[in-house]
Motif scaffolding. Structure first.
Motif, PDB file in Angstrom:
ATOM      1  N   ALA A 279      39.296  12.633  -1.415  1.00 19.13           N
ATOM      2  CA  ALA A 279      38.590  12.298  -0.181  1.00 19.13           C
ATOM      3  C   ALA A 279      38.807  13.365   0.883  1.00 19.13           C
ATOM      4  N   GLY A 280      40.034  13.858   0.990  1.00 17.73           N
ATOM      5  CA  GLY A 280      40.289  14.931   1.955  1.00 17.73           C
ATOM      6  C   GLY A 280      39.506  16.190   1.631  1.00 17.73           C
ATOM      7  N   ARG A 281      39.422  16.498   0.350  1.00 24.80           N
ATOM      8  CA  ARG A 281      38.662  17.682  -0.057  1.00 24.80           C
ATOM      9  C   ARG A 281      37.176  17.523   0.250  1.00 24.80           C
ATOM     10  N   HIS A 282      36.617  16.335  -0.037  1.00 26.40           N
ATOM     11  CA  HIS A 282      35.194  16.110   0.240  1.00 26.40           C
ATOM     12  C   HIS A 282      34.910  16.144   1.745  1.00 26.40           C
ATOM     13  N   ASN A 283      35.814  15.586   2.552  1.00 20.97           N
ATOM     14  CA  ASN A 283      35.619  15.636   4.001  1.00 20.97           C
ATOM     15  C   ASN A 283      35.664  17.068   4.512  1.00 20.97           C
ATOM     16  N   ALA A 284      36.580  17.852   3.984  1.00 21.73           N
ATOM     17  CA  ALA A 284      36.644  19.257   4.388  1.00 21.73           C
ATOM     18  C   ALA A 284      35.365  19.993   4.007  1.00 21.73           C
ATOM     19  N   ASP A 285      34.834  19.711   2.808  1.00 19.20           N
ATOM     20  CA  ASP A 285      33.582  20.344   2.382  1.00 19.20           C
ATOM     21  C   ASP A 285      32.417  19.924   3.279  1.00 19.20           C
ATOM     22  N   LEU A 286      32.383  18.622   3.654  1.00 15.90           N
ATOM     23  CA  LEU A 286      31.302  18.133   4.517  1.00 15.90           C
ATOM     24  C   LEU A 286      31.338  18.816   5.879  1.00 15.90           C
ATOM     25  N   ILE A 287      32.512  18.860   6.485  1.00 20.61           N
ATOM     26  CA  ILE A 287      32.639  19.487   7.809  1.00 20.61           C
ATOM     27  C   ILE A 287      32.312  20.971   7.723  1.00 20.61           C
ATOM     28  N   GLU A 288      32.757  21.623   6.657  1.00 21.74           N
ATOM     29  CA  GLU A 288      32.480  23.050   6.500  1.00 21.74           C
ATOM     30  C   GLU A 288      30.983  23.293   6.331  1.00 21.74           C
ATOM     31  N   ARG A 289      30.306  22.441   5.550  1.00 27.79           N
ATOM     32  CA  ARG A 289      28.859  22.616   5.335  1.00 27.79           C
ATOM     33  C   ARG A 289      28.069  22.403   6.618  1.00 27.79           C
ATOM     34  N   VAL A 290      28.361  21.316   7.342  1.00 28.57           N
ATOM     35  CA  VAL A 290      27.619  21.039   8.574  1.00 28.57           C
ATOM     36  C   VAL A 290      27.914  22.104   9.620  1.00 28.57           C
ATOM     37  N   SER A 291      29.164  22.535   9.722  1.00 24.36           N
ATOM     38  CA  SER A 291      29.513  23.582  10.684  1.00 24.36           C
ATOM     39  C   SER A 291      28.805  24.890  10.351  1.00 24.36           C
TER      40      SER A 291
ATOM     41  N   ALA B 203      42.093   5.874 -13.881  1.00 24.50           N
ATOM     42  CA  ALA B 203      41.619   7.256 -13.800  1.00 24.50           C
ATOM     43  C   ALA B 203      40.100   7.313 -13.750  1.00 24.50           C
ATOM     44  N   MET B 204      39.444   6.475 -14.556  1.00 21.81           N
ATOM     45  CA  MET B 204      37.982   6.475 -14.558  1.00 21.81           C
ATOM     46  C   MET B 204      37.438   5.931 -13.240  1.00 21.81           C
ATOM     47  N   ALA B 205      38.106   4.913 -12.662  1.00 19.86           N
ATOM     48  CA  ALA B 205      37.649   4.370 -11.383  1.00 19.86           C
ATOM     49  C   ALA B 205      37.770   5.414 -10.273  1.00 19.86           C
ATOM     50  N   VAL B 206      38.907   6.095 -10.217  1.00 21.71           N
ATOM     51  CA  VAL B 206      39.093   7.128  -9.187  1.00 21.71           C
ATOM     52  C   VAL B 206      38.110   8.266  -9.407  1.00 21.71           C
ATOM     53  N   HIS B 207      37.936   8.660 -10.671  1.00 27.73           N
ATOM     54  CA  HIS B 207      37.029   9.765 -10.968  1.00 27.73           C
ATOM     55  C   HIS B 207      35.585   9.411 -10.635  1.00 27.73           C
ATOM     56  N   GLY B 208      35.209   8.132 -10.860  1.00 27.81           N
ATOM     57  CA  GLY B 208      33.831   7.729 -10.612  1.00 27.81           C
ATOM     58  C   GLY B 208      33.513   7.505  -9.155  1.00 27.81           C
ATOM     59  N   TYR B 209      34.419   6.873  -8.417  1.00 26.57           N
ATOM     60  CA  TYR B 209      34.133   6.514  -7.027  1.00 26.57           C
ATOM     61  C   TYR B 209      34.519   7.615  -6.035  1.00 26.57           C
ATOM     62  N   VAL B 210      35.599   8.305  -6.309  1.00 25.54           N
ATOM     63  CA  VAL B 210      36.070   9.323  -5.364  1.00 25.54           C
ATOM     64  C   VAL B 210      35.626  10.722  -5.783  1.00 25.54           C
ATOM     65  N   GLN B 211      35.494  10.935  -7.088  1.00 26.28           N
ATOM     66  CA  GLN B 211      35.069  12.234  -7.613  1.00 26.28           C
ATOM     67  C   GLN B 211      35.922  13.379  -7.051  1.00 26.28           C
ATOM     68  N   PRO B 212      37.247  13.329  -7.293  1.00 28.01           N
ATOM     69  CA  PRO B 212      38.121  14.339  -6.684  1.00 28.01           C
ATOM     70  C   PRO B 212      37.842  15.759  -7.144  1.00 28.01           C
ATOM     71  N   PHE B 213      37.216  15.923  -8.314  1.00 28.60           N
ATOM     72  CA  PHE B 213      36.953  17.262  -8.830  1.00 28.60           C
ATOM     73  C   PHE B 213      35.475  17.623  -8.769  1.00 28.60           C
ATOM     74  N   GLY B 214      34.683  16.820  -8.066  1.00 28.08           N
ATOM     75  CA  GLY B 214      33.271  17.134  -7.891  1.00 28.08           C
ATOM     76  C   GLY B 214      32.388  16.365  -8.847  1.00 28.08           C
ATOM     77  N   LYS B 215      31.126  16.189  -8.434  1.00 30.37           N
ATOM     78  CA  LYS B 215      30.175  15.419  -9.232  1.00 30.37           C
ATOM     79  C   LYS B 215      29.850  16.111 -10.549  1.00 30.37           C
ATOM     80  N   GLU B 216      29.955  17.446 -10.577  1.00 26.80           N
ATOM     81  CA  GLU B 216      29.583  18.163 -11.785  1.00 26.80           C
ATOM     82  C   GLU B 216      30.520  17.858 -12.956  1.00 26.80           C
ATOM     83  N   TRP B 217      31.744  17.351 -12.643  1.00 26.17           N
ATOM     84  CA  TRP B 217      32.701  17.020 -13.702  1.00 26.17           C
ATOM     85  C   TRP B 217      32.688  15.534 -14.041  1.00 26.17           C
ATOM     86  N   LEU B 218      31.724  14.772 -13.518  1.00 24.56           N
ATOM     87  CA  LEU B 218      31.770  13.321 -13.625  1.00 24.56           C
ATOM     88  C   LEU B 218      31.751  12.868 -15.086  1.00 24.56           C
ATOM     89  N   TRP B 219      30.691  13.209 -15.811  1.00 27.26           N
ATOM     90  CA  TRP B 219      30.565  12.722 -17.192  1.00 27.26           C
ATOM     91  C   TRP B 219      31.576  13.382 -18.115  1.00 27.26           C
TER      92      TRP B 219
END
Length: 555
Positions: A351-363, A19-35
């Protein structure tokens, strides 16, 4: 011997690390929830490990005597066979009489034909003993629980009902603690006739068992009919009648308490029940005898206790549901694969959520830039900076690889590089304003005067339009003269004419006076020779200059 059992604490640590590895490397819930996520996982994992350690330690401590007796009794039984032999926990009444056959002093364990019988003196200890048995049997929980009921040992039905409720709660807690269904059985020990039964084969169990709960009440009627059919003399008839009476009493008093849906504990999953003409001494003051007297007005005769040991209800467990024996390590591997699959699903989701956010931001940055018109140059420059930052980020990912939080086969940012480069290349800065607007002084002022002529404002329209088009720039108004007259007079005249023109521009444009600067040069900066009339006319002028800013085009 140390029993390994199911590695629950190892699985907790494995799940927490994943859980910590996925949370740290993928950050599925955003960087603000990391620590906060790290701290939460550590707290939960530490709490679960501590709770499980305390639970196992308490179970081993409370079951130390039972475990010692088990080790001694099964010393010559291989571990593989020991985990496959049915192990039944016995609680309830007259346990000393049931285990009197055991040679050791503790009399806690009896290894019978095809089963290990384990005595649990207090029903409240059943959950801890069941958990200790699971560890002792290499991860396999007990196969069943037998409740021994001797009605003659109780003063009245209320006291018996209270003990039954305790047993019901204990079995429910044991099933929850071990994660097993724990099939339950009831064995009733009651002297039915005054005639003492012969030892050995003369003692016969009357009952029913099944591999699915609950038992249909009609099957108890079949037990009664079978007993009545075997009656060949007066003693057998009396025993059959007493058996029918005690079965009915058991259904109402015992089964009713164990399965009452109004009780908080899980109902007793009854897989079997049996009755035997064997038990403690009884008289007319005991619960079953009192019911017989109320129904028949005949008080049953006093009977003596059966000699120990009393038979264990071996026939009841012959239909014991068989579990598929699996190694706890194999089960842990399966669970580890499941946890890993769950972690992978969360990682793909993140990862899917972050990709969607990236495409939405650049668009959104591209859309904002394309919607700005060329006359909104300041806003276009800000939007262009965002596009350049987006392009640099995607270019870095294309060269060095996308981070884990965007990759996992879901990265699609490379398709945005072309539209970004196209948009950046399409930027064209606005045309620079004219450096200087030159106005003929004679068309604006009379000779030697600094007052604007009536109607001279037509000459100032071009200058006013230029100032309005670049209202954010500073404006320098400079006056010039020819060399006619004194130098001091020419300097003063040029200053006065520049000031007069500035005042008119302030009033006409509505711009603050702080954007204007006035400078008189007199005859010091001629643009033509003063030896001709045409040259002197060119030198008599007022120049309006826009002071250029230092902003540059983004890269």
């Amino acid at each position: 011997m140390q029993k390994l059992g199911y590695p629950s604490r190892t699985m907790i640590v494995f799940a927490a690390a994943l859980a910590m590895a996925v949370h740290g490397y993928v950050q599925p819930f955003g960087k603000e929830w990391l620590w906060l996520g790290y701290v939460g996982v550590l707290i939960v994992a530490s709490g679960l490990v501590g709770w499980r350690t305390l639970q196992l330690s308490r179970a081993r401590a409370r079951s130390a005597a039972v475990l010692g007796a088990l080790d001694a009794a099964t010393l010559e039984i291989p571990v593989n066979l020991r985990t496959r032999m049915p192990l039944v926990l016995v609680i309830g009444d007259a346990l000393a009489a049931l285990f009197d056959r055991v040679p050791d002093e503790a009399r806690l364990v009896f290894i019978g034909d095809g089963a290990i019988w384990l005595r649990v003196e207090r029903a409240q200890d059943l959950p801890e003993v069941a958990l200790a048995m699971r560890q002792w049997r290499d991860g396999q929980p007990p196969d069943g629980v037998v409740l021994s009921v001797a009605p003659a040992l109780h003063v009245d039905a209320d006291a018996l009902a209270q003990r039954l409720r305790v047993a019901r709660q204990a079995r429910a807690d044991a099933a929850r603690l071990t994660g097993a269904r724990l099939p339950a059985y009831v064995a009733v020990y009651q002297r039915l006739t005054r005639r003492a039964s012969d030892a050995g084969a003369a003692l016969q169990w009357h009952g029913v068992s099944t591999n699915a709960a609950p038992i249909d009440a009609q099957r108890f009627e079949a037990v009664i009919r079978h007993a009545e059919g075997d009656a060949v003399d007066h003693d057998h008839v009396a025993r059959a009648a007493a058996l029918a009476s005690v079965i009915g009493w058991t259904q109402r008093v015992v089964f009713g308490t164990l399965t009452d849906p109004r009780q908080p504990a899980t109902p007793w999953p009854l897989y079997g029940a049996g009755w035997i003409d064997c038990g403690p001494a009884s008289d007319a003051g005991k619960p079953w005898e009192q019911e017989v007297q109320r129904q028949t007005c005949v008080a049953p005769a006093r009977v003596d206790a059966s000699p120990a040991p009393w038979p264990l209800p071996q026939p009841l467990i012959e239909a014991l549901p068989r579990r598929r024996v699996a190694s706890p390590r194999a089960a842990a591997c399966g669970h580890a694969l499941g946890i890993a699959a769950l972690a992978a699903a969360v990682a793909f989701f993140g990862a899917g959520r972050h990709n969607a956010d990236l495409i939405e931001r650049v668009s959104a940055d591209l859309t904002r830039y394309t919607q700005l018109t060329p006359d909104q140059d300041a806003a276009r420059r800000d939007a262009l900076k965002a596009l350049v930052a987006d392009r640099d980020e995607l270019d870095r990912y294309a060269r060095a690889g996308a981070p884990l939080r965007l990759s996992l086969g879901l990265y699609r940012g490379d398709r945005l590089l072309l539209p970004l480069n196209t948009a950046i290349a399409s930027y064209q800065p606005p045309l620079p304003p004219p450096a200087v607007v030159t106005l003929d002084s004679m068309s604006l002022f009379d000779s030697g005067s600094a007052r604007l002529k009536p109607g001279s404002t037509r000459e100032l329209v071009a200058a006013l339009d230029m100032i309005r088009a670049h209202h954010g720039k500073r404006i320098l108004v400079a006056g010039h003269t020819d060399n006619a007259g004194s130098a001091a007079g020419n300097l003063a005249l040029s200053n006065a004419r520049a000031a007069a023109l500035r005042d008119w521009l302030i009033e006409a444009s509505g711009l603050p006076a702080t954007q204007f600067a006035v400078q008189g040069y007199g005859d010091t900066r001629p643009i033509a020779g003063n030896d001709t009339e045409d040259g002197r006319a060119k030198n008599r002028r007022v120049e309006i200059t826009l002071v250029p800013d230092t902003a540059s085009r983004p890269d």
